[in-house]
Write a protein that holds these residues in place. Structure first.
Motif, PDB file in Angstrom:
ATOM      1  N   ASP A   1      -8.928  -8.093  12.123  1.00 49.54           N
ATOM      2  CA  ASP A   1      -9.027  -9.288  11.297  1.00 49.54           C
ATOM      3  C   ASP A   1      -7.677  -9.669  10.710  1.00 49.54           C
ATOM      4  N   ASP A   2      -6.712  -8.760  10.731  1.00 52.41           N
ATOM      5  CA  ASP A   2      -5.381  -9.019  10.175  1.00 52.41           C
ATOM      6  C   ASP A   2      -4.365  -8.267  11.026  1.00 52.41           C
ATOM      7  N   ASP A   3      -3.116  -8.719  10.939  1.00 48.86           N
ATOM      8  CA  ASP A   3      -2.055  -7.986  11.628  1.00 48.86           C
ATOM      9  C   ASP A   3      -2.010  -6.544  11.141  1.00 48.86           C
ATOM     10  N   ILE A   4      -1.566  -5.663  12.011  1.00 48.90           N
ATOM     11  CA  ILE A   4      -1.355  -4.254  11.623  1.00 48.90           C
ATOM     12  C   ILE A   4       0.031  -3.847  12.099  1.00 48.90           C
ATOM     13  N   ALA A   5       0.840  -3.395  11.143  1.00 45.47           N
ATOM     14  CA  ALA A   5       2.141  -2.798  11.466  1.00 45.47           C
ATOM     15  C   ALA A   5       2.106  -1.345  11.018  1.00 45.47           C
ATOM     16  N   LEU A   6       2.632  -0.464  11.850  1.00 47.95           N
ATOM     17  CA  LEU A   6       2.554   0.974  11.590  1.00 47.95           C
ATOM     18  C   LEU A   6       3.887   1.611  11.975  1.00 47.95           C
ATOM     19  N   LEU A   7       4.455   2.397  11.036  1.00 51.02           N
ATOM     20  CA  LEU A   7       5.723   3.093  11.276  1.00 51.02           C
ATOM     21  C   LEU A   7       5.577   4.529  10.777  1.00 51.02           C
ATOM     22  N   ILE A   8       5.777   5.504  11.690  1.00 44.58           N
ATOM     23  CA  ILE A   8       5.699   6.916  11.320  1.00 44.58           C
ATOM     24  C   ILE A   8       7.047   7.555  11.622  1.00 44.58           C
ATOM     25  N   ALA A   9       7.565   8.294  10.636  1.00 38.89           N
ATOM     26  CA  ALA A   9       8.870   8.966  10.809  1.00 38.89           C
ATOM     27  C   ALA A   9       8.723  10.446  10.453  1.00 38.89           C
ATOM     28  N   ARG A  10       9.203  11.301  11.360  1.00 44.10           N
ATOM     29  CA  ARG A  10       9.331  12.719  11.024  1.00 44.10           C
ATOM     30  C   ARG A  10      10.751  12.902  10.480  1.00 44.10           C
ATOM     31  N   ILE A  11      10.828  13.424   9.269  1.00 45.94           N
ATOM     32  CA  ILE A  11      12.112  13.457   8.554  1.00 45.94           C
ATOM     33  C   ILE A  11      12.614  14.892   8.473  1.00 45.94           C
ATOM     34  N   GLY A  12      13.663  15.157   9.223  1.00 48.66           N
ATOM     35  CA  GLY A  12      14.375  16.438   9.147  1.00 48.66           C
ATOM     36  C   GLY A  12      13.576  17.606   9.699  1.00 48.66           C
TER      37      GLY A  12
ATOM     38  N   HIS B   1      -1.516  13.505   2.328  1.00 51.08           N
ATOM     39  CA  HIS B   1      -1.823  12.938   1.020  1.00 51.08           C
ATOM     40  C   HIS B   1      -1.040  11.638   0.848  1.00 51.08           C
ATOM     41  N   LEU B   2      -1.457  10.854  -0.126  1.00 51.36           N
ATOM     42  CA  LEU B   2      -0.775   9.604  -0.446  1.00 51.36           C
ATOM     43  C   LEU B   2       0.248   9.847  -1.534  1.00 51.36           C
ATOM     44  N   LEU B   3       1.398   9.214  -1.420  1.00 49.46           N
ATOM     45  CA  LEU B   3       2.396   9.294  -2.480  1.00 49.46           C
ATOM     46  C   LEU B   3       1.936   8.462  -3.672  1.00 49.46           C
ATOM     47  N   ARG B   4       2.131   9.037  -4.838  1.00 47.21           N
ATOM     48  CA  ARG B   4       1.777   8.315  -6.059  1.00 47.21           C
ATOM     49  C   ARG B   4       3.013   7.549  -6.527  1.00 47.21           C
ATOM     50  N   LEU B   5       2.951   6.227  -6.389  1.00 47.49           N
ATOM     51  CA  LEU B   5       4.084   5.365  -6.732  1.00 47.49           C
ATOM     52  C   LEU B   5       3.608   4.229  -7.626  1.00 47.49           C
TER      53      LEU B   5
ATOM     54  N   LEU C   1       6.018  14.194   7.719  1.00 48.70           N
ATOM     55  CA  LEU C   1       5.868  12.827   8.234  1.00 48.70           C
ATOM     56  C   LEU C   1       5.730  11.858   7.071  1.00 48.70           C
ATOM     57  N   LEU C   2       6.446  10.743   7.186  1.00 54.82           N
ATOM     58  CA  LEU C   2       6.268   9.646   6.245  1.00 54.82           C
ATOM     59  C   LEU C   2       5.613   8.503   7.023  1.00 54.82           C
ATOM     60  N   VAL C   3       4.418   8.088   6.576  1.00 58.66           N
ATOM     61  CA  VAL C   3       3.604   7.105   7.299  1.00 58.66           C
ATOM     62  C   VAL C   3       3.569   5.809   6.489  1.00 58.66           C
ATOM     63  N   LEU C   4       4.162   4.750   7.054  1.00 57.02           N
ATOM     64  CA  LEU C   4       4.164   3.432   6.429  1.00 57.02           C
ATOM     65  C   LEU C   4       3.247   2.507   7.241  1.00 57.02           C
ATOM     66  N   TYR C   5       2.509   1.627   6.575  1.00 56.06           N
ATOM     67  CA  TYR C   5       1.521   0.781   7.247  1.00 56.06           C
ATOM     68  C   TYR C   5       1.296  -0.476   6.406  1.00 56.06           C
ATOM     69  N   THR C   6       0.732  -1.490   7.025  1.00 54.31           N
ATOM     70  CA  THR C   6       0.347  -2.697   6.278  1.00 54.31           C
ATOM     71  C   THR C   6      -1.150  -2.677   6.005  1.00 54.31           C
TER      72      THR C   6
ATOM     73  N   PRO D   1       0.832  -1.205   0.000  1.00 50.20           N
ATOM     74  CA  PRO D   1       0.000   0.000   0.000  1.00 50.20           C
ATOM     75  C   PRO D   1       0.871   1.261   0.000  1.00 50.20           C
ATOM     76  N   PRO D   2       0.398   2.312  -0.654  1.00 47.02           N
ATOM     77  CA  PRO D   2       1.224   3.528  -0.786  1.00 47.02           C
ATOM     78  C   PRO D   2       1.395   4.236   0.554  1.00 47.02           C
ATOM     79  N   PRO D   3       2.586   4.783   0.804  1.00 47.80           N
ATOM     80  CA  PRO D   3       2.792   5.533   2.046  1.00 47.80           C
ATOM     81  C   PRO D   3       2.060   6.869   1.996  1.00 47.80           C
ATOM     82  N   ALA D   4       1.790   7.410   3.176  1.00 49.42           N
ATOM     83  CA  ALA D   4       1.155   8.725   3.268  1.00 49.42           C
ATOM     84  C   ALA D   4       2.196   9.731   3.747  1.00 49.42           C
ATOM     85  N   VAL D   5       2.014  10.979   3.312  1.00 49.41           N
ATOM     86  CA  VAL D   5       2.896  12.078   3.710  1.00 49.41           C
ATOM     87  C   VAL D   5       2.039  13.142   4.377  1.00 49.41           C
TER      88      VAL D   5
END
Length: 704
Positions: A676-687, A597-601, A626-631, A585-589
């Protein structure tokens, strides 16, 4: 018969008996009475119909004068004299009809005691040809009556037995002489005589036959067992249609009824087993499964049911291998839960119960065999009554039959189910024991599945968490927050993971992945991939090459799997991020002003598909973004469109919130119930400006 009874009374009484029309209404029988001198004193209407003379024309005449003048009257005279002398006689004479023709008569004559007076004579007369016809028909009837395998009885209008054939004598175990003159209740008091006689009265009154009325009870022929007979009743009538009695035909249908009852019981057992297959094991919860077993058996099999599971199983441990010293069980099922005095006496749900090695509970568990007391009484409960008053109380409340069935699954005993019958219910039998065993076995498999589910779920979660980074140390210029939420079902605990890896030149790799599959296999594959990517990342390989190496690692597995993966190399000094996606799934910024918004990749394909090149996309983020990564467990929901969920994600992200709070907000809004499914979530503030100048960093993380 009284010796002083006047001949008028006797002839009146006899006339009442013949007024029905003779022999069962078939043969008209005339009654003539004479005095001691042979002169006629009584001439009934049948005699008038038979010979044509009215009573005034013959009363006072000698009975011999009615003989045919052309025939020898000596036979008639000798028959009368023999009867007058005190002998019963029978013979055939020729009489003279009033219209002048001879008539052959069959007569029966007997004396009438007169006390001090000379006896009179009663003469019964019938047309000889008619009598011969009746005797011919009677021979057929007598043959059928004697040889028929069907029980046959003839009863009078007072429902007293007149005649009983041999088949019915054998059915009842009583000779004909003990039937005749007595009513059914006097002969067979242990059958439903009241109902039977009521039916026969209706037949007498209405003339409508009754077929297949059931007689139920015991007879001297089989005094220890209830039997069932099919009875049919037909009204007997005279020539004028007047009721003169009832004939009953009886067939013993005990065997057919038993076969039908067994077939019906088999259908009920099959229906109960089918019901059990639907109602037992609806969840993987141990307590719920035990309660479902108790509820499915009430009331079709038992009035009260309790289910006790070994304490080791209830506590989540493996079943004990030995029960030499006794058994400790926990009560997890009981039905009915309320409204039953018997159930209220028994220990409540959740109670832990200890039983000595000699107790029936322990024996049922140790021996792995059913335990049955078909007839529960004081003697049967004497052993248990030494330790508690409950068995005696249960007896007083009407519990009369008891059985237990061990809960066996995969060769392991897990507990025991107990069944009670109360009041008038029949005792348990071998068929009930077999049915209880089937129900207990079904429940035991479900209980064992729940036990193994719990163990596998815990194993998968422990393995999953052990392979996730326990303490993420963010590189300079990064602020990190992360969360991991395992699925509620063992089949959904899978291979979600995330990581943050420091690289050369102050850069860092932010990565997240999801092995497609569930359970411990997916968790193990995730661990292998996470170790591989850490090693490969430190070689500073290009992202595309790193992904190809990960595909090779997946291909080396005995059961190849697929995995989605996103790998972002970020430079906090410049804000440049190079993102490579393999079907994830696309990361969010989230920009510093709170816009999300979602990154278009290019989505790419998951790792393990093979034959496809991966593409790296470079984006530049404003300082503090913020770069938001998730499953996919965060955004996928049953019955919801994925685009709607992605829009909801960006709406929740919009604004400025501390990273830890933002993680919690995302989970509470997008996964409010059991996942219903595992959830992994990683948020990073960059610079940030401060981070670039001073290298200030913070990191927060949690797993739930």
């Amino acid at each position: 018969m009284s010796d002083d009874m006047p001949i008028e009374e006797l002839t009146d009484s006899a006339g009442a008996g013949t007024g029905a029309g003779g022999w069962l209404g078939v043969l008209p029988v005339a009654l003539v009475a004479t005095g001691a001198d042979g002169r006629i004193v009584r001439w009934d209407p049948v005699a008038q119909e038979l010979l044509g003379y009215r009573a005034p024309e013959v009363v006072g005449r000698h009975v011999v004068e009615l003989m045919h003048p052309g025939a020898d009257r000596s036979l008639g005279r000798s028959l009368w004299e023999a009867a007058a002398a005190g002998h019963g006689v029978m013979g055939v004479v020729t009489a003279w009809h009033r219209d002048g023709h001879p008539l052959e008569l069959e007569i029966w004559a007997c004396p009438v005691p007169g006390g001090d007076r000379s006896p009179g004579v009663l003469v019964f007369a019938a047309d000889a040809a008619g009598a011969r016809r009746v005797r011919g028909a009677s021979a057929v009837w007598d043959g059928l009556f004697a040889r028929s395998p069907v029980g046959i009885a003839v009863l009078d209008t007072q429902l007293r037995f007149l005649q009983v054939n041999p088949a019915l004598q054998a059915m009842n175990g009583i000779r004909e002489a003990a039937h005749v003159g007595r009513r059914l209740a006097q002969v067979l008091p242990e059958v439903n005589t009241g109902e039977i006689e009521e039916v026969m009265r209706r037949v007498l009154a209405s003339g409508e036959a009754v077929v297949d009325f059931r007689r139920i009870g015991r007879t001297p022929a089989d005094p220890d067992r209830d039997r069932v007979w099919s009875c049919s009743f037909v009204r007997l009538e005279d020539a004028h249609g007047r009721p003169i009695g009832v004939t009953a035909s009886i067939i013993d249908i005990t065997a057919q009824e038993q076969a039908q009852a067994e077939a019906e019981a088999g259908r009920r057992r099959l229906a109960l087993l089918n019901d059990a297959s639907v109602r037992i094991g609806t969840t993987l919860e141990l307590e719920r499964t035990a309660q479902e077993l108790a509820e499915v058996a009430v009331p079709d099999l038992a009035d009260v049911v309790i289910v006790d599971v070994l304490e080791t199983v209830a506590a989540g441990a493996a079943p004990g291998v030995g029960l030499v010293g006794g058994a400790t069980l926990r009560r997890l099922g009981k039905a009915p839960l309320s409204g039953s005095p018997v159930a209220d006496v028994l220990a409540p749900l959740g109670r832990t119960l200890s039983f000595p090695a000699t107790a029936p509970y322990t024996q049922a568990v140790v021996q792995r065999q059913p335990f049955l007391i078909a007839h529960l009484d004081n003697r049967a409960v004497a052993g248990a009554a030494r330790h508690t008053d409950k068995p005696g109380r249960l007896l007083q409340m009407g519990v009369h039959s008891f059985m237990m069935a061990p809960m066996l699954a995969r060769g392991v005993v897990l507990g025991v189910a107990s069944f009670c019958r109360v009041g008038t219910a029949r005792p348990f039998d071998s068929a009930d024991v077999a049915l209880a065993g089937d129900l207990a076995a079904r429940a035991a498999v479900c209980v064992d599945n729940a036990r193994m589910y719990s163990r596998e779920h815990d194993t998968a979660v422990i393995l999953q968490r052990s392979m996730l980074p326990q303490h993420v140390t963010p590189p300079p210029g990064f602020e990190i927050a992360h969360r991991y939420l395992p699925a509620s079902d063992v089949n959904e605990v899978g291979g979600d993971w995330y990581d943050v890896i420091a690289l050369r030149d102050g850069k860092a790799a932010l990565l997240i992945g999801d092995v497609m599959g569930h359970g411990t296999a997916a968790a193990a594959a995730m661990g292998r991939l996470s170790s591989s990517v850490r090693a490969l990342a430190r070689l500073d390989l290009p992202a595309v090459e790193l992904l190809h190496h990960m595909e090779a690692a997946l291909a080396d597995l005995s059961d190849p799997l697929l995995a989605t993966f996103l790998y972002a190399v970020c430079d906090p000094r410049t804000g440049i991020c190079q993102v490579t996606c393999a079907g994830h799934p696309p990361p969010a910024v989230v920009t510093p002003d709170g816009t999300a918004h979602l990154l278009r990749l290019p989505a790419g394909v998951p790792l393990g598909v093979g034959g496809v090149e991966f593409t790296t996309t470079e984006v530049t983020l404003a300082p503090g973004s913020l770069l938001v990564l998730y499953t996919d467990g965060l955004i996928e929901a049953r019955g919801r469109d994925i685009d709607e969920r992605l829009t909801e994600l960006t709406q929740v992200l919009s604004g400025t919130t501390p990273l830890a709070d933002l993680c919690d907000t995302l989970l509470s809004h997008l996964a409010p119930a059991s996942a219903d499914d595992d959830i992994a979530l990683l948020i990073a503030r960059i610079g940030t400006a401060d981070a670039r100048q001073h290298g200030n960093v913070r990191a927060t993380g949690a797993t739930t």
